[in-house]
Enzyme design. Structure first.
Site, PDB file in Angstrom:
ATOM      1  CE1 TYR A 166      -3.911   2.246   0.722  1.00 20.61           C
ATOM      2  CE2 TYR A 166      -2.430   3.301   2.279  1.00 20.61           C
ATOM      3  CZ  TYR A 166      -3.604   3.309   1.560  1.00 20.61           C
ATOM      4  OH  TYR A 166      -4.475   4.366   1.661  1.00 20.61           O
ATOM      5  CE  LYS A 170      -3.512   4.958  -1.675  1.00 16.59           C
ATOM      6  NZ  LYS A 170      -4.597   5.477  -2.526  1.00 16.59           N
TER       7      LYS A 170
HETATM    8  P1  NAD Z   1     -13.138   2.292   1.088  1.00 16.53           P
HETATM    9  O1  NAD Z   1     -12.658   0.883   1.070  1.00 16.53           O
HETATM   10  O2  NAD Z   1     -14.314   2.636   1.933  1.00 16.53           O
HETATM   11  O3  NAD Z   1     -13.421   2.828  -0.387  1.00 16.53           O
HETATM   12  C1  NAD Z   1     -12.678   2.412  -1.495  1.00 16.53           C
HETATM   13  C2  NAD Z   1     -13.637   2.231  -2.653  1.00 16.53           C
HETATM   14  O4  NAD Z   1     -12.879   1.848  -3.816  1.00 16.53           O
HETATM   15  C3  NAD Z   1     -14.664   1.117  -2.392  1.00 16.53           C
HETATM   16  O5  NAD Z   1     -15.970   1.579  -2.653  1.00 16.53           O
HETATM   17  C4  NAD Z   1     -14.247   0.027  -3.364  1.00 16.53           C
HETATM   18  O6  NAD Z   1     -15.316  -0.785  -3.839  1.00 16.53           O
HETATM   19  C5  NAD Z   1     -13.628   0.853  -4.489  1.00 16.53           C
HETATM   20  N1  NAD Z   1     -12.760   0.041  -5.346  1.00 16.53           N
HETATM   21  C6  NAD Z   1     -11.838  -0.880  -4.945  1.00 16.53           C
HETATM   22  N2  NAD Z   1     -11.291  -1.474  -6.023  1.00 16.53           N
HETATM   23  C7  NAD Z   1     -11.867  -0.916  -7.119  1.00 16.53           C
HETATM   24  C8  NAD Z   1     -11.721  -1.131  -8.523  1.00 16.53           C
HETATM   25  N3  NAD Z   1     -10.870  -2.035  -8.998  1.00 16.53           N
HETATM   26  N4  NAD Z   1     -12.463  -0.375  -9.361  1.00 16.53           N
HETATM   27  C9  NAD Z   1     -13.340   0.533  -8.885  1.00 16.53           C
HETATM   28  N5  NAD Z   1     -13.543   0.760  -7.569  1.00 16.53           N
HETATM   29  C10 NAD Z   1     -12.808   0.048  -6.697  1.00 16.53           C
HETATM   30  O7  NAD Z   1     -11.862   3.144   1.561  1.00 16.53           O
HETATM   31  P2  NAD Z   1     -11.646   4.713   1.766  1.00 16.53           P
HETATM   32  O8  NAD Z   1     -10.993   4.877   3.079  1.00 16.53           O
HETATM   33  O9  NAD Z   1     -12.875   5.485   1.419  1.00 16.53           O
HETATM   34  O10 NAD Z   1     -10.523   4.965   0.656  1.00 16.53           O
HETATM   35  C11 NAD Z   1     -10.686   5.831  -0.450  1.00 16.53           C
HETATM   36  C12 NAD Z   1      -9.291   6.264  -0.921  1.00 16.53           C
HETATM   37  O11 NAD Z   1      -8.650   7.016   0.112  1.00 16.53           O
HETATM   38  C13 NAD Z   1      -8.352   5.090  -1.231  1.00 16.53           C
HETATM   39  O12 NAD Z   1      -7.574   5.384  -2.369  1.00 16.53           O
HETATM   40  C14 NAD Z   1      -7.475   5.026  -0.002  1.00 16.53           C
HETATM   41  O13 NAD Z   1      -6.230   4.437  -0.262  1.00 16.53           O
HETATM   42  C15 NAD Z   1      -7.351   6.501   0.328  1.00 16.53           C
HETATM   43  N6  NAD Z   1      -6.939   6.765   1.710  1.00 16.53           N
HETATM   44  C16 NAD Z   1      -7.671   6.291   2.759  1.00 16.53           C
HETATM   45  C17 NAD Z   1      -7.228   6.532   4.061  1.00 16.53           C
HETATM   46  C18 NAD Z   1      -7.968   6.028   5.260  1.00 16.53           C
HETATM   47  O14 NAD Z   1      -7.425   6.155   6.375  1.00 16.53           O
HETATM   48  N7  NAD Z   1      -9.169   5.485   5.121  1.00 16.53           N
HETATM   49  C19 NAD Z   1      -6.057   7.273   4.272  1.00 16.53           C
HETATM   50  C20 NAD Z   1      -5.346   7.735   3.175  1.00 16.53           C
HETATM   51  C21 NAD Z   1      -5.799   7.481   1.894  1.00 16.53           C
END
Ligand code: NAD
Length: 261
Positions: A166, A170
């Site tokens: 991961y 990123k």
């Molecule tokens: P989440 O798992 O709730 O949402 C991620 C979404 O991406 C889900 O709806 C999933 O179905 C979709 N997804 C996964 N694979 C896919 C694909 N192949 N095609 C289309 N859609 C796909 O997680 P989140 O926390 O809302 O994460 C959203 C973004 O934010 C991600 O890129 C994550 O890495 C980033 N992020 C999250 C955090 C955190 O602490 N939650 C921190 C930093 C960055």
């Protein structure tokens, strides 16, 4: 200054978590959204709220299944969104590449196939999203804005979390953004990364189920005394999309509550 009125934005990962909250933010800023995700349908409560705000604003909202790792599907969907956006009088303006996955596993045991899967979604999927967004904008000779969701994990290795794939993905997104900016600038297509700190979503809930102890480490670095909520990222994302950020290009906006690793 930060209005998105008359603009349509595609949001991958738009079924839940950060993605659907950012869709709400775009619509609150007067824009229209096309949410894309692999899930069959979006989270019911947020979807209902999104539609309510859109109706009040005269914005359009749509949901389509799309796997960001499937290049042909992303190409088709972006072209279709732009065609529909013209009909709705809110031309295609750009995207938020938010779809992402996470897997916590020691590097000593990480199967190469799992490592590849993380990179495929988090790196190639973001690339596909940006590529086909930019092609549509270039071919229409319209300016636009691309926001790529990276993470503070692109810059730091989070203590207590075994997330090498991961974190690698990123960091790649942050470098991808700087590289794409070189090519897209000529077409007035801006691109930037938004790098969140910890946010309470399904993704972090899963990490906490696997390793509840890690919350203490997160909180130890939380200078504002809390983790992020998806709502904390609404204004930063709208800013980057909007013409208020007209000279912000190839940048990384870190929104992490001052997190100290
Ligand atoms: P989440 O798992 O709730 O949402 C991620 C979404 O991406 C889900 O709806 C999933 O179905 C979709 N997804 C996964 N694979 C896919 C694909 N192949 N095609 C289309 N859609 C796909 O997680 P989140 O926390 O809302 O994460 C959203 C973004 O934010 C991600 O890129 C994550 O890495 C980033 N992020 C999250 C955090 C955190 O602490 N939650 C921190 C930093 C960055």
């Amino acid at each position: 200054l930060f209005s998105l009125e008359g603009k349509t934005v595609a949001i991958t990962g738009g079924a839940r978590g950060l993605g659907i909250t950012l869709a709400i933010a775009v619509v609150e800023a007067g824009g229209s959204v096309a949410c894309l995700d692999i899930l069959e349908q979006p989270s019911a409560d947020e979807w209902a709220l999104l539609n309510k705000i859109a109706k009040a604003n005269g914005s359009s909202v749509s949901y389509q299944r799309c796997d960001v790792t499937n290049e042909d599907s992303v190409d088709e969907v972006m072209t279709a969104i732009a065609t529909e956006a013209d009909k709705n009088g809110a031309p295609f303006w750009g995207c938020i590449a938010c779809a992402g996955i996470q897997q916590q596993l020691s590097a000593f045991d990480y199967p190469a196939a799992d490592f590849d899967r993380i990179l495929k979604v988090n790196v190639t999927g973001v690339f596909n999203t940006c590529k086909y967004t930019a092609r549509v904008l270039r071919d229409r000779k319209t300016p636009g804005s691309i926001v790529m969701i990276a993470s503070m994990s692109g810059n730091i290795a989070n203590r207590g979390l075994a997330c090498t794939a991961y974190n690698t993905s990123k960091a790649a997104v942050q470098q991808m953004c700087r590289s794409l900016a070189q090519e897209f600038g000529e077409y007035q297509i801006r691109c930037n990364t938004l790098s969140p700190g910890y946010i309470r979503t399904a993704m972090t809930d899963q990490l906490l189920i696997e390793n509840p102890e890690v919350e203490k480490t997160w909180m130890a670095g939380a200078l504002l005394g809390r983790l992020g909520a998806p709502e904390d990222f609404k204004a930063p994302a709208v800013f980057l999309l909007s013409e208020g950020a007209s000279f912000v290009h190839g940048s990384d906006l870190r929104v992490d509550g001052g997190h100290c690793a």
